[in-house]
Write an enzyme that holds these catalytic residues in place. Structure first.
Site, short mmCIF file in Angstrom:
data_model
loop_
_atom_site.label_atom_id
_atom_site.label_comp_id
_atom_site.label_asym_id
_atom_site.label_seq_id
_atom_site.Cartn_x
_atom_site.Cartn_y
_atom_site.Cartn_z
N SER A 30 0.83 -1.18 -0.09
CA SER A 30 -0.06 0.06 -0.12
C SER A 30 0.81 1.35 0.03
CB SER A 30 -1.05 -0.11 1.19
OG SER A 30 -1.61 -1.25 1.45
N SER B 19 -4.00 -3.30 -2.54
CA SER B 19 -3.13 -2.30 -2.24
C SER B 19 -4.19 -0.99 -1.52
CB SER B 19 -2.69 -1.60 -3.39
OG SER B 19 -1.64 -0.47 -2.83
N ASP C 116 -4.42 2.57 -1.09
CA ASP C 116 -3.85 3.75 -1.60
C ASP C 116 -4.77 4.85 -1.17
OD1 ASP C 116 -2.19 2.06 -3.27
OD2 ASP C 116 -3.29 2.00 -4.60
#
Length: 378
Positions: A264, A302, A304
């Site tokens: 991330s 991920s 983000d």
């Protein structure tokens, strides 16, 4: 007779100490980035911002949950030092497989109450609760903020490639320490604080920062950013438009893990430009353009997550808040700066990081400074 040789040795010793203190950054290797950085090329170029790290590194060998090896930490960011006044803020999620606590209230009321803390995935709870306890003791209530840090903001990325991430090694005392030691001015990048055990594009990464100085009309402003970078796969990495895997043939790390995640990235963008929350949301939405410049695509697993703030607060008079605000039509340079700062901070997080060995002997190599220098000085 003047003894020149010892004098030269002394000078070189000072230079070496300076290099050890400040480390190598992407621009030192000939890598080009657009825009004019601030004096430190750092989030700390914004007057009032304070940053601190607590880094925990101990043990080696096989993973023993609860014992180590330990490769983790906490990073603290104060937008206006210890002044207990909420600042205009916003946040944005490009891909939500991660945690950034307190954001529902930021979305609702447009203000950030207290510092931002960054750590590893499994330590969010203890960091959040410890921050709240610290704030109640150390941040006095004000007319605009009677219950400071009641909804703490804590972000995370997963450091389980190198760290005993389920071992609960971040404790209340570490959170208190990082909040007490945060200060203005220079702060370290790479394997420090929340970024200690992080990996990006198959290279060691961690904390990175950058800034841009810009003018709107006759006034100068700063946009600064800090990233906790832990994302991407090798073939995606792009620096100044160059696909690195096509130019630098480095082996991928071989990791002894039951499972792996894509990782991330948490990005914190601050400015001293006076902006309303909806304008700060517009800055947060430009962060992905900077991530895309280095090759990021926001993988499925991920997280983000991005948060933006302005540390220019409105004045309260006669029960009314009075704002000074940059007009929307003059925000293009702020957009540009946000993109550039994000890009450079990510590359700085790679360049500043050093090779690390963690759990089960897992070894993550740093990206080669020499190879980058050769590539970018041709």
């Amino acid at each position: 007779m003047l003894r020149v040789f010892p004098l030269i040795q002394f000078v070189f010793s000072l230079l070496a100490l300076s290099s050890m203190s400040y480390g190598v950054r992407a621009r030192d290797l000939g890598i080009f980035f657009p825009g004019q950085p601030g004096e430190l090329n750092s989030l700390a170029d914004i007057k009032g911002v304070e940053v601190g790290h607590v880094t925990l590194i101990s043990g080696e060998g096989a993973l023993k949950i609860g014992k180590g090896p330990i490769r983790t930490g906490v990073t603290a960011i104060f937008p206006r030092g210890r002044v207990n006044e909420p600042v205009p803020a916003a946040w944005f999620s490009l891909n939500g497989n991660g945690e950034l606590t307190g954001t529902h209230w930021i979305e609702e009321n447009g203000f950030l109450d207290g510092p931002i803390l960054l750590t590893n995935t499994h330590s969010v709870g203890v960091v959040r609760d410890s921050l709240q306890k610290w704030a109640l003791k150390n941040l006095k209530s004000s007319p605009s903020n009677e219950d400071p840090a009641s909804l703490p903001v804590v972000g995370e990325t997963w450091d389980g490639r190198l760290n005993d991430t389920r071992g609960g090694h971040i404790q209340e005392k570490h959170v208190f320490e990082v909040l007490d030691k945060a200060k203005p001015g220079f702060f370290e990048e790479g394997n420090v604080g929340g970024g200690t055990g992080m990996v990006s594009f198959g290279y060691k990464s961690g904390i990175g920062t950058s800034s841009r100085s810009l003018k709107i009309g006759k006034e100068k402003f700063i946009v600064g950013g800090l990233v906790q970078s832990n994302f991407g796969i090798r073939e995606e990495l792009t620096i100044s438009g160059i696909s690195i895997s096509k130019k630098i043939q480095d082996p991928l790390p071989k990791l002894n893990l039951d499972s792996q995640k894509d990782g991330s990235i948490i990005v914190v963008i601050g400015t001293n430009a006076p902006l309303l929350p909806h304008q700060l949301k517009r800055l947060a939405k430009r962060v992905p353009l900077g991530i895309a410049r280095v090759g990021g695509i926001a993988h499925d697993s991920s997280g983000d997550l991005f948060i933006t703030f302005s540390n220019q607060i409105p004045k309260l008079k006669n029960h009314k808040l009075k704002f000074e605000v940059i007009p929307n039509e003059e925000m293009d340079e702020l957009f540009r700066a946000t993109i550039e700062v994000t890009e450079e901070a990510i590359i700085n997080s790679l360049v500043a990081a050093q090779t690390m060995v963690g759990i089960n002997g897992n070894k993550i190599e740093s990206i080669s400074h020499e190879k980058l220098r050769v590539l970018f000085t041709k």
